[in-house]
Write a protein that holds these residues in place. Structure first.
Motif, PDB file in Angstrom:
ATOM      1  N   CYS A 121       9.311   6.393   1.660  1.00 53.17           N
ATOM      2  CA  CYS A 121       8.776   7.350   0.681  1.00 53.17           C
ATOM      3  C   CYS A 121       8.998   6.860  -0.746  1.00 53.17           C
ATOM      4  O   CYS A 121       8.100   6.980  -1.596  1.00 53.17           O
ATOM      5  N   ILE A 178       2.403  11.031   5.465  1.00 51.71           N
ATOM      6  CA  ILE A 178       3.027  10.431   4.285  1.00 51.71           C
ATOM      7  C   ILE A 178       2.051   9.522   3.549  1.00 51.71           C
ATOM      8  O   ILE A 178       1.852   9.644   2.334  1.00 51.71           O
ATOM      9  N   TRP A 238      -1.857  11.577   3.087  1.00 51.07           N
ATOM     10  CA  TRP A 238      -2.014  12.847   2.359  1.00 51.07           C
ATOM     11  C   TRP A 238      -0.975  12.985   1.256  1.00 51.07           C
ATOM     12  O   TRP A 238      -1.315  13.109   0.078  1.00 51.07           O
ATOM     13  N   TRP A 239       0.313  12.947   1.624  1.00 52.83           N
ATOM     14  CA  TRP A 239       1.362  13.111   0.603  1.00 52.83           C
ATOM     15  C   TRP A 239       1.233  12.069  -0.497  1.00 52.83           C
ATOM     16  O   TRP A 239       1.224  12.404  -1.685  1.00 52.83           O
ATOM     17  N   TYR A 240       1.114  10.808  -0.106  1.00 56.80           N
ATOM     18  CA  TYR A 240       1.018   9.733  -1.098  1.00 56.80           C
ATOM     19  C   TYR A 240      -0.252   9.868  -1.925  1.00 56.80           C
ATOM     20  O   TYR A 240      -0.219   9.752  -3.163  1.00 56.80           O
ATOM     21  N   THR A 283      -1.945  12.523  -2.532  1.00 58.75           N
ATOM     22  CA  THR A 283      -1.821  13.681  -3.415  1.00 58.75           C
ATOM     23  C   THR A 283      -0.944  13.349  -4.614  1.00 58.75           C
ATOM     24  O   THR A 283      -1.224  13.766  -5.750  1.00 58.75           O
TER      25      THR A 283
END
Length: 301
Positions: free
Chosen positions: A180, A262, A265-267, A269
């Motif tokens: 992350c 991760i 989507w998370w990255y 975003t």
């Protein structure tokens, strides 16, 4: 032993470097480690291999610069150069394919691409993103790393590019926190790259005319240009849905969900949040954005 030189960039890679060197030392006549002043046991481990030469150069937050520095400064004698990261390795089938085909490669072939497998939490991410095809093997003097902030590929100046049948692996052994954190560091560079495509900070990301990379990389670049013009935040959600459902990442179990969430989507975003933050402060003014990236994030265009 093949007429092959390998370039590996390192910075505190003691977890991976022995596996990587053991993998390629049997086929490469020389291996050059371009080290960014590691503070762990990376160099101690590398010195165990007689065909390894270590050069050190300060990291300036730019992979392409560091790799091209290695091309220009390492005493390369091989006819072919292989770009490999410390957390990567060639599958046995690919090693055999290289040994069989490389010595008799026609002179018109200057670049060779491989399919990359992502191994995440010790599981092959077989769906959602595979295969990623990358030009990694090229004739010395005919190729270099294109100067980009993200998604930099090897480009060849002349000749043709072909793709081998077998795979190499990206298999990082660090934990999820490291994974992350790496993407947090990537996010601002990715944001700058998307803004460059959208409004033209440098011009480098707006045109790839005349660059020979490979078919998939060219297609991916065109898709990225399209992605850059989609609405913020909506595009990251749509990308996750595409990879997880349409491309079948759900088939890779819990690991497939974590990896796709991760990275997909998370990255994405977080990248959009960085784009929003930068534009909130600077609008679409290229000069202000360039200055902010340099002064606040240490990213030089």
């Amino acid at each position: 032993m093949l007429d092959l030189s390998v370039i590996i960039l390192t910075k505190d890679e003691e977890l991976h470097i022995d596996r990587c060197l053991k993998n390629v030392s049997a086929i490469a006549k020389e291996i050059f480690i371009i080290d960014s002043f590691s503070t762990d046991r990376t160099l101690e481990i590398a010195k165990r291999y007689p065909n390894v030469t270590i050069l050190q150069n300060k990291w300036v937050n730019n992979y392409a610069y560091q790799f091209n520095w290695g091309l220009e400064n390492a005493p390369i004698t091989g006819k072919w150069v292989l770009r490999l990261d410390a957390d990567e390795y060639l599958l046995p089938e690919l090693i055999e394919e290289i040994k069989e085909k490389l010595p008799d490669m026609p002179e018109n072939i200057s670049g060779i691409s491989f399919n990359r497998r992502h191994i995440f939490m010790d599981r092959w991410m077989k769906h959602g993103i595979y295969p990623v095809t990358l030009l990694r093997l090229f004739r010395f003097g005919k190729g270099k790393c294109e100067q980009r902030l993200m998604d930099e590929h090897i480009q060849i100046d002349e000749g043709e590019n072909i793709c081998f049948e077998n795979d190499f692996c990206d298999h990082n052994l660090n934990n999820l926190s490291w994974f992350c954190h790496k993407h947090v560091n990537y996010a601002v560079r990715e944001a700058a790259d998307l803004i460059d495509i959208e409004i033209g900070l440098t011009g480098a990301a707006q045109s790839d005319e005349g660059r020979v990379i490979n078919t998939q990389a060219g297609s991916k670049r065109r898709k990225k240009h399209s992605y850059a013009r989609k609405p913020l935040f909506w595009r990251s959600f749509a990308y996750f849905l595409y990879r997880y459902f349409a491309k079948g990442a759900w088939r890779d179990g819990k690991e497939g969900f974590i990896f796709t969430f991760i990275q997909g989507w998370w990255y994405r975003t977080l990248v959009d949040a960085k784009v929003y933050e930068i534009k909130r402060k600077c609008g679409n003014d290229p000069e202000k954005i360039t200055r902010l990236l340099r002064e606040e994030y240490g990213v030089s265009l």
